[in-house]
Design an enzyme around this catalytic site. Structure first.
Site: not given
Ligand code: 13P
Length: 248
Positions: A173, A97, A10, A12, A95, A167, A213
Site C-alpha cells: 500500500g 495486517e 485481496n 481487504k 496477512h 509480501e 504494490s
Molecule cells: P497492495 O497491492 O495495495 O500494496 O497490497 C498488497 C497486499 O497486502 C495484498 O495482500
C-alpha cells in the site's frame, strides 16, 4: 516443472455487497484467461453475492479470514466449513495486517493453515518483513522462521497445494514495490526452505506469489522471475488494472 500462475486480489476492507457485484461485472471480460488461476479474496459479507456474480466465469472466490473452530460461541467469527459451504475455495492466512493490527501470531496461523486444509480450502499463507528488518538485513532469517512455524505439522502433500505469498510490509500500500530481483531473491529462498523442510518435489510444486504494490506497470517483470508464480494484489485488484495483471 511448470507451475500454474495464480493471480489473486485481496480486496481487504473495501466494497459493500452491491459495489462488489458491480466490480465483478466491470472486471468480468478483463480477467478472462484460462491459463491462469484468478481469485477474488473478498470481505466476508461480499462472499455470497460475489460467488453468485462470478458463476460461469474463470474466477474463484477466496476469503480474507476465518476462525479455527467449526461452530459455537465465538461471537463475530466465521468458520472454514461456513466458507466452504458458501463456495469459497481459497483463504488468506497470516496477512501482515492481521498479524500487526489484530495480533495474530504464528501459533494461531499454523492452526489456521491446518484447519483450512482439513476443511478443503486452499490457504494463501502470507509472510514478509518490516522495513526495520529489511534495513537490519535480518529479513531472510525472519521469513524462514515465519514459514517454519506456520507449517509445523503440515504434510508434504498439503504443501504441494499451498500458496505462499511473500509480501514485504514496506511495499504494501506504499506504492513502493520490491524490485523484481529483491522479490525473486526471497521467493527463491522460500522455495529452498521448502526443499529443506520437505523435499525437492514439494518445493517444485508449491506456488509462491509476490505481493506489495504490484500493478499493471510492474507485474510482467515480477512475474517473469522463475520463482514468482503469481501475485497477491491489494489496491490494483479493485480497478480494471487487475485485468492487465492477470494477462501480464
Ligand atoms: P497492495 O497491492 O495495495 O500494496 O497490497 C498488497 C497486499 O497486502 C495484498 O495482500
Amino acid at each position: 516443472m511448470a507451475r500454474r500462475r495464480i493471480i489473486a486480489g485481496n480486496w481487504k476492507m473495501n466494497k459493500t455487497p452491491s459495489e462488489a457485484v458491480a466490480l465483478c461485472a466491470e472486471l468480468k471480460d478483463l480477467v478472462k484467461n484460462d491459463a491462469v488461476d484468478v481469485v477474488y479474496c473478498v470481505p466476508a459479507i461480499d462472499i455470497v453475492p460475489v460467488v453468485e456474480a462470478v458463476k460461469g466465469t474463470n474466477v474463484k472466490v477466496g476469503a480474507e479470514n476465518f476462525y479455527i473452530e467449526d461452530k459455537g460461541a465465538f461471537t463475530g467469527e466465521i468458520s472454514a466449513p461456513m466458507l466452504k459451504d458458501a463456495g469459497v475455495e481459497y483463504i488468506i492466512i497470516g496477512h501482515s495486517e492481521r498479524r500487526d493490527i489484530f495480533g495474530e501470531n504464528d501459533i494461531l496461523i499454523n492452526q489456521k493453515v491446518k484447519k483450512a486444509f482439513a476443511a478443503g480450502l486452499s490457504p494463501i499463507l502470507c509472510c514478509g518483513e518490516s522495513l526495520a528488518l529489511r534495513k537490519a538485513d535480518t529479513y531472510k532469517a525472519w521469513i524462514e522462521r515465519q514459514i517454519t512455524w506456520d507449517l509445523d505439522g503440515v504434510t508434504a502433500d498439503q504443501v504441494k497445494k499451498l500458496i505462499i505469498a511473500y509480501e514485504p510490509i514496506w511495499a504494501i500500500g506504499t506504492g513502493e514495490t520490491a524490485t523484481a530481483d529483491q522479490a525473486e531473491e526471497v521467493c527463491g529462498l522460500i522455495r529452498e526452505l521448502i526443499a529443506k523442510l520437505y523435499d525437492q518435489a514439494t518445493a517444485d510444486e508449491v506456488r509462491i506469489q509476490y505481493g506489495g504494490s504490484m500493478n499493471a506497470g510492474n507485474a510482467a517483470e515480477l512475474l517473469s522471475k522463475p520463482n514468482i508464480d503469481g501475485g497477491l494484489i491489494g489496491g490494483a485488484s479493485l480497478k480494471p488494472d487487475f485485468g492487465q495483471i492477470v494477462n501480464a
